[in-house]
Scaffold this motif. Sequence first.
Motif, PDB file in Angstrom:
ATOM      1  N   ASP A 427       9.855  24.078 -34.441  1.00  0.00           N
ATOM      2  CA  ASP A 427       9.206  24.505 -33.202  1.00  0.00           C
ATOM      3  C   ASP A 427       8.773  23.261 -32.430  1.00  0.00           C
ATOM      4  O   ASP A 427       7.698  22.708 -32.658  1.00  0.00           O
ATOM      5  CB  ASP A 427       8.001  25.383 -33.531  1.00  0.00           C
ATOM      6  N   MET A 428       9.627  22.825 -31.512  1.00  0.00           N
ATOM      7  CA  MET A 428       9.367  21.571 -30.813  1.00  0.00           C
ATOM      8  C   MET A 428       8.224  21.670 -29.813  1.00  0.00           C
ATOM      9  O   MET A 428       7.746  20.656 -29.306  1.00  0.00           O
ATOM     10  CB  MET A 428      10.645  21.103 -30.103  1.00  0.00           C
ATOM     11  N   SER A 429       7.758  22.909 -29.550  1.00  0.00           N
ATOM     12  CA  SER A 429       6.601  23.046 -28.666  1.00  0.00           C
ATOM     13  C   SER A 429       5.335  22.474 -29.318  1.00  0.00           C
ATOM     14  O   SER A 429       4.350  22.206 -28.631  1.00  0.00           O
ATOM     15  CB  SER A 429       6.382  24.517 -28.308  1.00  0.00           C
ATOM     16  N   ARG A 430       5.398  22.284 -30.617  1.00  0.00           N
ATOM     17  CA  ARG A 430       4.239  21.727 -31.337  1.00  0.00           C
ATOM     18  C   ARG A 430       4.195  20.207 -31.229  1.00  0.00           C
ATOM     19  O   ARG A 430       3.171  19.602 -31.555  1.00  0.00           O
ATOM     20  CB  ARG A 430       4.310  22.122 -32.817  1.00  0.00           C
ATOM     21  N   ARG A 431       5.273  19.599 -30.794  1.00  0.00           N
ATOM     22  CA  ARG A 431       5.390  18.143 -30.877  1.00  0.00           C
ATOM     23  C   ARG A 431       4.308  17.422 -30.071  1.00  0.00           C
ATOM     24  O   ARG A 431       3.591  16.557 -30.610  1.00  0.00           O
ATOM     25  CB  ARG A 431       6.778  17.708 -30.408  1.00  0.00           C
ATOM     26  N   ASP A 432       4.181  17.746 -28.788  1.00  0.00           N
ATOM     27  CA  ASP A 432       3.214  17.035 -27.946  1.00  0.00           C
ATOM     28  C   ASP A 432       1.779  17.241 -28.416  1.00  0.00           C
ATOM     29  O   ASP A 432       1.008  16.260 -28.493  1.00  0.00           O
ATOM     30  CB  ASP A 432       3.374  17.464 -26.484  1.00  0.00           C
ATOM     31  N   PRO A 433       1.369  18.472 -28.771  1.00  0.00           N
ATOM     32  CA  PRO A 433       0.009  18.635 -29.310  1.00  0.00           C
ATOM     33  C   PRO A 433      -0.218  17.848 -30.600  1.00  0.00           C
ATOM     34  O   PRO A 433      -1.303  17.291 -30.805  1.00  0.00           O
ATOM     35  CB  PRO A 433      -0.095  20.146 -29.553  1.00  0.00           C
ATOM     36  N   LEU A 434       0.803  17.803 -31.473  1.00  0.00           N
ATOM     37  CA  LEU A 434       0.658  17.050 -32.723  1.00  0.00           C
ATOM     38  C   LEU A 434       0.524  15.552 -32.454  1.00  0.00           C
ATOM     39  O   LEU A 434      -0.249  14.860 -33.129  1.00  0.00           O
ATOM     40  CB  LEU A 434       1.859  17.301 -33.635  1.00  0.00           C
ATOM     41  N   ILE A 435       1.277  15.051 -31.482  1.00  0.00           N
ATOM     42  CA  ILE A 435       1.169  13.628 -31.141  1.00  0.00           C
ATOM     43  C   ILE A 435      -0.243  13.309 -30.658  1.00  0.00           C
ATOM     44  O   ILE A 435      -0.828  12.290 -31.031  1.00  0.00           O
ATOM     45  CB  ILE A 435       2.226  13.250 -30.081  1.00  0.00           C
ATOM     46  N   LYS A 436      -0.797  14.200 -29.805  1.00  0.00           N
ATOM     47  CA  LYS A 436      -2.160  13.977 -29.311  1.00  0.00           C
ATOM     48  C   LYS A 436      -3.170  14.028 -30.460  1.00  0.00           C
ATOM     49  O   LYS A 436      -4.081  13.198 -30.544  1.00  0.00           O
ATOM     50  CB  LYS A 436      -2.521  15.027 -28.261  1.00  0.00           C
ATOM     51  N   GLU A 437      -2.994  14.995 -31.367  1.00  0.00           N
ATOM     52  CA  GLU A 437      -3.906  15.098 -32.517  1.00  0.00           C
ATOM     53  C   GLU A 437      -3.802  13.861 -33.402  1.00  0.00           C
ATOM     54  O   GLU A 437      -4.812  13.369 -33.922  1.00  0.00           O
ATOM     55  CB  GLU A 437      -3.587  16.359 -33.317  1.00  0.00           C
ATOM     56  N   ALA A 438      -2.589  13.353 -33.589  1.00  0.00           N
ATOM     57  CA  ALA A 438      -2.408  12.149 -34.400  1.00  0.00           C
ATOM     58  C   ALA A 438      -3.085  10.950 -33.742  1.00  0.00           C
ATOM     59  O   ALA A 438      -3.736  10.145 -34.412  1.00  0.00           O
ATOM     60  CB  ALA A 438      -0.919  11.874 -34.603  1.00  0.00           C
ATOM     61  N   ALA A 439      -2.927  10.826 -32.417  1.00  0.00           N
ATOM     62  CA  ALA A 439      -3.570   9.721 -31.698  1.00  0.00           C
ATOM     63  C   ALA A 439      -5.088   9.826 -31.782  1.00  0.00           C
ATOM     64  O   ALA A 439      -5.783   8.812 -31.957  1.00  0.00           O
ATOM     65  CB  ALA A 439      -3.110   9.721 -30.243  1.00  0.00           C
ATOM     66  N   ASP A 440      -5.616  11.048 -31.693  1.00  0.00           N
ATOM     67  CA  ASP A 440      -7.068  11.242 -31.810  1.00  0.00           C
ATOM     68  C   ASP A 440      -7.548  10.901 -33.224  1.00  0.00           C
ATOM     69  O   ASP A 440      -8.606  10.270 -33.397  1.00  0.00           O
ATOM     70  CB  ASP A 440      -7.436  12.691 -31.475  1.00  0.00           C
ATOM     71  N   ALA A 441      -6.768  11.321 -34.240  1.00  0.00           N
ATOM     72  CA  ALA A 441      -7.144  11.017 -35.626  1.00  0.00           C
ATOM     73  C   ALA A 441      -7.114   9.515 -35.873  1.00  0.00           C
ATOM     74  O   ALA A 441      -7.980   8.968 -36.576  1.00  0.00           O
ATOM     75  CB  ALA A 441      -6.206  11.733 -36.598  1.00  0.00           C
ATOM     76  N   TYR A 442      -6.124   8.848 -35.311  1.00  0.00           N
ATOM     77  CA  TYR A 442      -6.030   7.389 -35.423  1.00  0.00           C
ATOM     78  C   TYR A 442      -7.265   6.728 -34.804  1.00  0.00           C
ATOM     79  O   TYR A 442      -7.861   5.820 -35.402  1.00  0.00           O
ATOM     80  CB  TYR A 442      -4.766   6.900 -34.731  1.00  0.00           C
ATOM     81  N   ALA A 443      -7.660   7.187 -33.617  1.00  0.00           N
ATOM     82  CA  ALA A 443      -8.838   6.613 -32.956  1.00  0.00           C
ATOM     83  C   ALA A 443     -10.101   6.837 -33.783  1.00  0.00           C
ATOM     84  O   ALA A 443     -10.940   5.930 -33.928  1.00  0.00           O
ATOM     85  CB  ALA A 443      -8.993   7.227 -31.559  1.00  0.00           C
ATOM     86  N   THR A 444     -10.228   8.034 -34.356  1.00  0.00           N
ATOM     87  CA  THR A 444     -11.389   8.329 -35.199  1.00  0.00           C
ATOM     88  C   THR A 444     -11.405   7.423 -36.422  1.00  0.00           C
ATOM     89  O   THR A 444     -12.460   6.905 -36.824  1.00  0.00           O
ATOM     90  CB  THR A 444     -11.365   9.805 -35.649  1.00  0.00           C
ATOM     91  N   LEU A 445     -10.239   7.224 -37.015  1.00  0.00           N
ATOM     92  CA  LEU A 445     -10.150   6.367 -38.196  1.00  0.00           C
ATOM     93  C   LEU A 445     -10.537   4.931 -37.857  1.00  0.00           C
ATOM     94  O   LEU A 445     -11.285   4.287 -38.595  1.00  0.00           O
ATOM     95  CB  LEU A 445      -8.735   6.412 -38.760  1.00  0.00           C
ATOM     96  N   MET A 446     -10.030   4.423 -36.770  1.00  0.00           N
ATOM     97  CA  MET A 446     -10.339   3.044 -36.396  1.00  0.00           C
ATOM     98  C   MET A 446     -11.813   2.863 -36.036  1.00  0.00           C
ATOM     99  O   MET A 446     -12.362   1.772 -36.163  1.00  0.00           O
ATOM    100  CB  MET A 446      -9.463   2.612 -35.219  1.00  0.00           C
ATOM    101  N   ASP A 447     -12.468   3.959 -35.625  1.00  0.00           N
ATOM    102  CA  ASP A 447     -13.908   3.896 -35.331  1.00  0.00           C
ATOM    103  C   ASP A 447     -14.762   4.051 -36.589  1.00  0.00           C
ATOM    104  O   ASP A 447     -15.960   3.769 -36.557  1.00  0.00           O
ATOM    105  CB  ASP A 447     -14.291   4.996 -34.330  1.00  0.00           C
ATOM    106  N   SER A 448     -14.138   4.527 -37.675  1.00  0.00           N
ATOM    107  CA  SER A 448     -14.889   4.723 -38.925  1.00  0.00           C
ATOM    108  C   SER A 448     -15.200   3.387 -39.559  1.00  0.00           C
ATOM    109  O   SER A 448     -14.343   2.495 -39.629  1.00  0.00           O
ATOM    110  CB  SER A 448     -14.062   5.581 -39.891  1.00  0.00           C
ATOM    111  N   LYS A 449     -16.413   3.247 -40.054  1.00  0.00           N
ATOM    112  CA  LYS A 449     -16.816   1.991 -40.686  1.00  0.00           C
ATOM    113  C   LYS A 449     -16.191   1.876 -42.070  1.00  0.00           C
ATOM    114  O   LYS A 449     -16.214   2.836 -42.849  1.00  0.00           O
ATOM    115  CB  LYS A 449     -18.337   1.926 -40.794  1.00  0.00           C
ATOM    116  N   PRO A 450     -15.622   0.735 -42.383  1.00  0.00           N
ATOM    117  CA  PRO A 450     -15.039   0.526 -43.717  1.00  0.00           C
ATOM    118  C   PRO A 450     -16.103   0.710 -44.810  1.00  0.00           C
ATOM    119  O   PRO A 450     -17.191   0.141 -44.726  1.00  0.00           O
ATOM    120  CB  PRO A 450     -14.538  -0.911 -43.673  1.00  0.00           C
TER     121      PRO A 450
END
Length: 453
Positions: A427-450
Amino acid sequence: MYFDTPEQQLLEAGLSLRIRTIGDRRIQTIKAESSAAAGLFVRPEWECEINGDAPVLEDDDAPISGVVPAADVDRLKPLFRVEVTRRTVLVERADAVIEVVFDRGAVHSATRSDPVHEVELELKRGEPAALFELARDLDQSVPVRLGVLTKSERGYRLATTDLDKPVKTGLLTLRPGTSTAAGFRMIVGACVRQFRLNEDILRRTGNAGALHQARVSLRRLRSALSTFKTIVADDQYDQLRTELRWIAAELGHARNLDVMLERVSSRKAGKPLHAARKSAYEAVQTALASERTRALMLDMAEWTAIGSWASDDVRSAVREEAIEVFAAAALDKHRRRLKRLGRNLDEVSDDERHDVRIEAKKLRYATEFFASLFRGKKPARRYKAFHEALAALQANLGDLNDLATAPIVIAELSLAGTPTADALEPDMSRRDPLIKEAADAYATLMDSKPFWR
């Protein structure tokens, strides 16, 4: 006969208590067990001759007195028994003397039994390499596999566990101050242990869950070699990684088919996948039964214990530094690499996102390897947040990878234009939302303190 309290306090403390019958004699043995070293450890033990078939504990019976006081000895009850016929011979090789013990029999709990066919090798004198050479020679006569369970562990599993239940990743506890080399050996031992336990289940039952967990253990093992590369890369390193990649690929094809079958509800669409899965599992069984797989596990054991990396003078100082020092530097390195690869995650290609996914896996495995080294409320709180953000990123990247690879898998199975291909169509309609969710998760991870700082 092995004893424990109803609450299995000895097991919880990492101890075992056995009374062995030799003719009219009764020998009581207390052992400090270690499950992380995959059969390569030396177990401290306390042994004495007793009268009768019940345990006898004195105040100085280390280390049990701190777990079960002598006054509570009547709480120790038989849990399982081991009945074996033992034959012992001494083998001389060059300057080495090796004791070879052949055990045949069974472990019995109240309701079940498990056969024992074991060969134990103990180096009495000489270089350890001779022991591994003898193990390989034995394998040429009768196929042998690296053992990862003591008899007491087998008994506890028989008495309390479903032996066909896949074995998930266990808790790994590293102690601050442990040398980096010792920490690496513990991590490898834990990975090899998980693989071998699931391999036995898989070979016996064809269990899909055991295949998945065996594959997880191999991914963790390969990740450990990558994380410790600066310490352990030697003349065998690349060959071992090649062999691990081979057996992981053998399991990987079957696992992919299991995942695809979960997405197909139609019997007609699933038929070619079931046929392909049958062939894939047959190939897995052939690979696991091969001399190549047996040799790989033995090679891993020897290399981990006495590989040239362990005696390299150039890296001796790093090998002996505290594991928490190495861990912090390794986690920093993985995080920096992930940070660099993950920039502009919503704009890069599928292949580049796959690279981010691989590095995220390495970081996640490293956090699990080293989590026990950083204790306290603040590290625990930070670890929880970091781990959750990393897991979310992995999940999103995994879903995106499935979307990208589905057409490739369909083509490899020559299923294009079939009902199966229609059922697996992503279901390629999921692709763009998943990319945005991945980018948001990446940003959250990089903001998390080690959690390690």
